[in-house]
Design a protein around this motif. Structure first.
Motif, PDB file in Angstrom:
ATOM      1  N   PRO A 153       0.820  -1.220   0.000  1.00 28.27           N
ATOM      2  CA  PRO A 153       0.000   0.000   0.000  1.00 28.27           C
ATOM      3  C   PRO A 153       0.853   1.269   0.000  1.00 28.27           C
ATOM      4  CG  PRO A 153      -0.890  -1.595   1.538  1.00 28.27           C
ATOM      5  CD  PRO A 153       0.425  -2.141   1.096  1.00 28.27           C
ATOM      6  N   GLU A 154       1.930   1.215   0.771  1.00 24.58           N
ATOM      7  CA  GLU A 154       2.795   2.391   0.860  1.00 24.58           C
ATOM      8  C   GLU A 154       3.469   2.699  -0.480  1.00 24.58           C
ATOM      9  OE1 GLU A 154       2.709  -0.090   2.958  1.00 24.58           O
ATOM     10  OE2 GLU A 154       2.014   0.833   4.815  1.00 24.58           O
ATOM     11  N   SER A 155       3.982   1.635  -1.154  1.00 17.85           N
ATOM     12  CA  SER A 155       4.630   1.846  -2.451  1.00 17.85           C
ATOM     13  C   SER A 155       3.628   2.317  -3.492  1.00 17.85           C
ATOM     14  CB  SER A 155       5.318   0.556  -2.911  1.00 17.85           C
ATOM     15  OG  SER A 155       4.366  -0.481  -3.130  1.00 17.85           O
ATOM     16  N   PHE A 156       2.389   1.804  -3.410  1.00 13.63           N
ATOM     17  CA  PHE A 156       1.342   2.213  -4.345  1.00 13.63           C
ATOM     18  C   PHE A 156       1.002   3.696  -4.134  1.00 13.63           C
ATOM     19  CE2 PHE A 156      -3.040   1.898  -6.163  1.00 13.63           C
ATOM     20  CZ  PHE A 156      -2.655   1.439  -7.414  1.00 13.63           C
ATOM     21  N   TYR A 157       0.889   4.094  -2.873  1.00 12.66           N
ATOM     22  CA  TYR A 157       0.596   5.486  -2.523  1.00 12.66           C
ATOM     23  C   TYR A 157       1.746   6.407  -2.979  1.00 12.66           C
ATOM     24  CZ  TYR A 157      -0.136   9.584   0.480  1.00 12.66           C
ATOM     25  OH  TYR A 157      -0.309  10.873   0.962  1.00 12.66           O
ATOM     26  N   THR A 158       2.978   5.952  -2.736  1.00 13.23           N
ATOM     27  CA  THR A 158       4.151   6.740  -3.119  1.00 13.23           C
ATOM     28  C   THR A 158       4.203   6.954  -4.627  1.00 13.23           C
ATOM     29  OG1 THR A 158       5.391   5.881  -1.240  1.00 13.23           O
ATOM     30  CG2 THR A 158       6.673   6.841  -3.034  1.00 13.23           C
ATOM     31  N   LYS A 159       3.809   5.966  -5.403  1.00 12.15           N
ATOM     32  CA  LYS A 159       3.782   6.103  -6.851  1.00 12.15           C
ATOM     33  C   LYS A 159       2.831   7.217  -7.268  1.00 12.15           C
ATOM     34  CE  LYS A 159       3.133   3.472 -11.114  1.00 12.15           C
ATOM     35  NZ  LYS A 159       2.769   2.152 -11.701  1.00 12.15           N
ATOM     36  N   GLY A 160       1.670   7.307  -6.575  1.00 15.45           N
ATOM     37  CA  GLY A 160       0.729   8.391  -6.872  1.00 15.45           C
ATOM     38  C   GLY A 160       1.325   9.754  -6.584  1.00 15.45           C
ATOM     39  N   LEU A 161       2.062   9.878  -5.462  1.00 19.74           N
ATOM     40  CA  LEU A 161       2.706  11.149  -5.123  1.00 19.74           C
ATOM     41  C   LEU A 161       3.764  11.538  -6.161  1.00 19.74           C
ATOM     42  CD1 LEU A 161       3.232  11.028  -1.250  1.00 19.74           C
ATOM     43  CD2 LEU A 161       1.673  12.493  -2.534  1.00 19.74           C
ATOM     44  N   GLU A 162       4.506  10.542  -6.622  1.00 13.74           N
ATOM     45  CA  GLU A 162       5.544  10.814  -7.629  1.00 13.74           C
ATOM     46  C   GLU A 162       4.922  11.349  -8.913  1.00 13.74           C
ATOM     47  OE1 GLU A 162       7.576   7.125  -7.973  1.00 13.74           O
ATOM     48  OE2 GLU A 162       8.779   7.415  -6.154  1.00 13.74           O
ATOM     49  N   LEU A 163       3.795  10.769  -9.326  1.00  9.59           N
ATOM     50  CA  LEU A 163       3.118  11.258 -10.530  1.00  9.59           C
ATOM     51  C   LEU A 163       2.586  12.677 -10.317  1.00  9.59           C
ATOM     52  CD1 LEU A 163       1.158   8.039 -11.582  1.00  9.59           C
ATOM     53  CD2 LEU A 163       3.149   9.037 -12.715  1.00  9.59           C
ATOM     54  N   PHE A 164       2.095  12.963  -9.107  1.00 11.81           N
ATOM     55  CA  PHE A 164       1.588  14.308  -8.809  1.00 11.81           C
ATOM     56  C   PHE A 164       2.713  15.337  -8.891  1.00 11.81           C
ATOM     57  CE2 PHE A 164       0.614  17.811  -5.957  1.00 11.81           C
ATOM     58  CZ  PHE A 164      -0.681  18.144  -6.332  1.00 11.81           C
ATOM     59  N   LYS A 165       3.858  15.020  -8.271  1.00 15.90           N
ATOM     60  CA  LYS A 165       5.001  15.935  -8.291  1.00 15.90           C
ATOM     61  C   LYS A 165       5.541  16.119  -9.706  1.00 15.90           C
ATOM     62  CE  LYS A 165       6.457  14.859  -3.562  1.00 15.90           C
ATOM     63  NZ  LYS A 165       7.507  14.250  -2.695  1.00 15.90           N
ATOM     64  N   ALA A 166       5.373  15.086 -10.535  1.00 10.69           N
ATOM     65  CA  ALA A 166       5.838  15.180 -11.919  1.00 10.69           C
ATOM     66  C   ALA A 166       4.867  15.969 -12.792  1.00 10.69           C
ATOM     67  CB  ALA A 166       6.049  13.788 -12.497  1.00 10.69           C
ATOM     68  N   GLY A 167       3.682  16.322 -12.237  1.00  9.12           N
ATOM     69  CA  GLY A 167       2.717  17.109 -12.999  1.00  9.12           C
ATOM     70  C   GLY A 167       1.687  16.284 -13.750  1.00  9.12           C
ATOM     71  N   ASP A 168       1.719  14.972 -13.531  1.00  3.98           N
ATOM     72  CA  ASP A 168       0.756  14.089 -14.208  1.00  3.98           C
ATOM     73  C   ASP A 168      -0.476  13.949 -13.308  1.00  3.98           C
ATOM     74  OD1 ASP A 168      -0.633  12.211 -15.630  1.00  3.98           O
ATOM     75  OD2 ASP A 168       0.901  10.633 -15.499  1.00  3.98           O
ATOM     76  N   MET A 169      -1.367  14.930 -13.405  1.00  8.93           N
ATOM     77  CA  MET A 169      -2.541  14.942 -12.527  1.00  8.93           C
ATOM     78  C   MET A 169      -3.516  13.785 -12.819  1.00  8.93           C
ATOM     79  SD  MET A 169      -1.722  17.186 -10.544  1.00  8.93           S
ATOM     80  CE  MET A 169      -0.325  18.287 -10.549  1.00  8.93           C
ATOM     81  N   PRO A 170      -3.866  13.498 -14.058  1.00  4.47           N
ATOM     82  CA  PRO A 170      -4.762  12.362 -14.327  1.00  4.47           C
ATOM     83  C   PRO A 170      -4.173  11.043 -13.846  1.00  4.47           C
ATOM     84  CG  PRO A 170      -4.665  13.814 -16.228  1.00  4.47           C
ATOM     85  CD  PRO A 170      -3.599  14.268 -15.285  1.00  4.47           C
ATOM     86  N   GLY A 171      -2.879  10.835 -14.070  1.00  3.56           N
ATOM     87  CA  GLY A 171      -2.231   9.603 -13.643  1.00  3.56           C
ATOM     88  C   GLY A 171      -2.226   9.471 -12.133  1.00  3.56           C
ATOM     89  N   ALA A 172      -1.896  10.585 -11.439  1.00  2.00           N
ATOM     90  CA  ALA A 172      -1.891  10.554  -9.978  1.00  2.00           C
ATOM     91  C   ALA A 172      -3.298  10.294  -9.438  1.00  2.00           C
ATOM     92  CB  ALA A 172      -1.354  11.887  -9.446  1.00  2.00           C
ATOM     93  N   ARG A 173      -4.280  10.925 -10.033  1.00  2.00           N
ATOM     94  CA  ARG A 173      -5.672  10.742  -9.577  1.00  2.00           C
ATOM     95  C   ARG A 173      -6.114   9.296  -9.762  1.00  2.00           C
ATOM     96  NH1 ARG A 173      -7.504  15.124 -11.564  1.00  2.00           N
ATOM     97  NH2 ARG A 173      -8.097  14.351 -13.639  1.00  2.00           N
ATOM     98  N   ASP A 174      -5.701   8.693 -10.845  1.00  2.00           N
ATOM     99  CA  ASP A 174      -6.054   7.303 -11.108  1.00  2.00           C
ATOM    100  C   ASP A 174      -5.441   6.376 -10.049  1.00  2.00           C
ATOM    101  OD1 ASP A 174      -7.149   5.174 -12.929  1.00  2.00           O
ATOM    102  OD2 ASP A 174      -5.003   4.657 -13.007  1.00  2.00           O
ATOM    103  N   ILE A 175      -4.165   6.633  -9.697  1.00  2.00           N
ATOM    104  CA  ILE A 175      -3.486   5.809  -8.688  1.00  2.00           C
ATOM    105  C   ILE A 175      -4.161   5.964  -7.330  1.00  2.00           C
ATOM    106  CG2 ILE A 175      -1.331   5.503  -7.393  1.00  2.00           C
ATOM    107  CD1 ILE A 175      -1.209   4.315 -10.166  1.00  2.00           C
TER     108      ILE A 175
END
Length: 277
Positions: free
Chosen positions: A156-178
């Motif tokens: 769960p932690e790694s899955f959550y961290t992946k969403g944060l990484e996408l958010f920081k990278a500016g990929d809002m749709p990808g982060a929202r999906d995660i």
């Protein structure tokens, strides 16, 4: 000259006894003529002597002057030769120094070349060793690549961290999906409130203020005891302000100040209330 004169007188005396008076007169006349001539000769001889003395004196004077000049010239030549010898010795010394200086760089260059050759051999040896190590490493990596890959364990932690990484990278749709998938898989996880908050943040970053308001409301409603609630209320009020709903914005800000008075978000809410009329 005097001897000839005496001989002549003796001859005349001898002749006087047997000569006549007329003959004696003739002889006397001849003697006088001879005397006159003798006197003239002596006078001329005296002039010649004087001239000879004067000539000899002049010649002697000129000779002495020439000797002095020659001596001076000889001295000058000797001085010039001494100076020339000194210059030659100095030039020889400089030539020796130059020869030594010319030889030294050659010796240094030779030593440098020898040292460079030694270093080159050392470097070549190291390169060969490194190449061997690289070849061995490549072989090991190839062997590892041929092994069957293990399935990556997703926490769960790694899955959550992946969403944060996408958010920081500016990929809002990808982060929202995660984050949405995270809530579907782990609805009771401690990071669930955070995931819901970040869903609201993805909408807010895209200026989707209305869906952001709804996402923040889920945080407030579903996770009232979590630390993300004050932040969700502040961002919800800011979203209402962005869509010109000042009444709703003031209501949420007041609830934030009342419910969480010691939070940092409450301080910001008070400042924001002064701006909203």
């Amino acid at each position: 000259m005097k001897y000839a004169y005496l001989v002549l007188l003796a001859a005349m005396t001898g002749l006087a006894g047997c000569a006549t008076q007329s003959s004696l007169d003739v002889v006397r006349s001849d003697v006088d003529a001879v005397k006159t001539r003798l006197f003239s000769v002596e006078k001329d001889l005296g002039g010649v002597r004087d001239e000879s003395k004067q000539g000899i004196g002049s010649i002697e004077k000129e000779y002495k002057s020439d000797v002095t000049a020659v001596r001076k010239l000889s001295a000058d030549i000797q001085a010039s030769m001494d100076s020339l010898r000194t210059d030659i010795q100095a030039l020889n010394g400089k030539a020796d120094d130059l020869a030594i200086a010319t030889k030294k760089p050659t010796d240094d260059l030779t030593r440098y070349r020898e040292d460079a050759d030694k270093r080159m051999l050392t470097l070549e040896d190291r390169v060969m060793k490194l190449q061997t190590a690289i070849d061995e490493l490549g072989k090991k990596m190839g062997d590892l690549a041929s092994l069957p890959k293990k399935e990556e364990v997703v926490t769960p932690e790694s899955f959550y961290t992946k969403g944060l990484e996408l958010f920081k990278a500016g990929d809002m749709p990808g982060a929202r999906d995660i984050f949405t998938k995270f809530l579907d898989k782990y609805p009771q996880h401690d990071l669930a409130a955070n995931a819901q908050y970040w869903i609201g943040e993805t909408f807010y970053s895209e200026k989707g203020y209305e869906p952001a308001i709804l996402a923040y409301q889920e945080v407030i409603k579903q996770y009232p005891t979590k630390d993300k609630v004050p932040a969700a209320m502040l961002k919800q009020a800011m979203s209402f302000k962005a869509i010109k709903d000042a009444k709703s914005a003031r209501y949420v800000l007041k609830k934030l100040v009342e419910g969480y008075p010691k939070s940092d978000e409450a301080k910001k809410a008070k400042e924001l209330l002064k701006e909203i009329k």
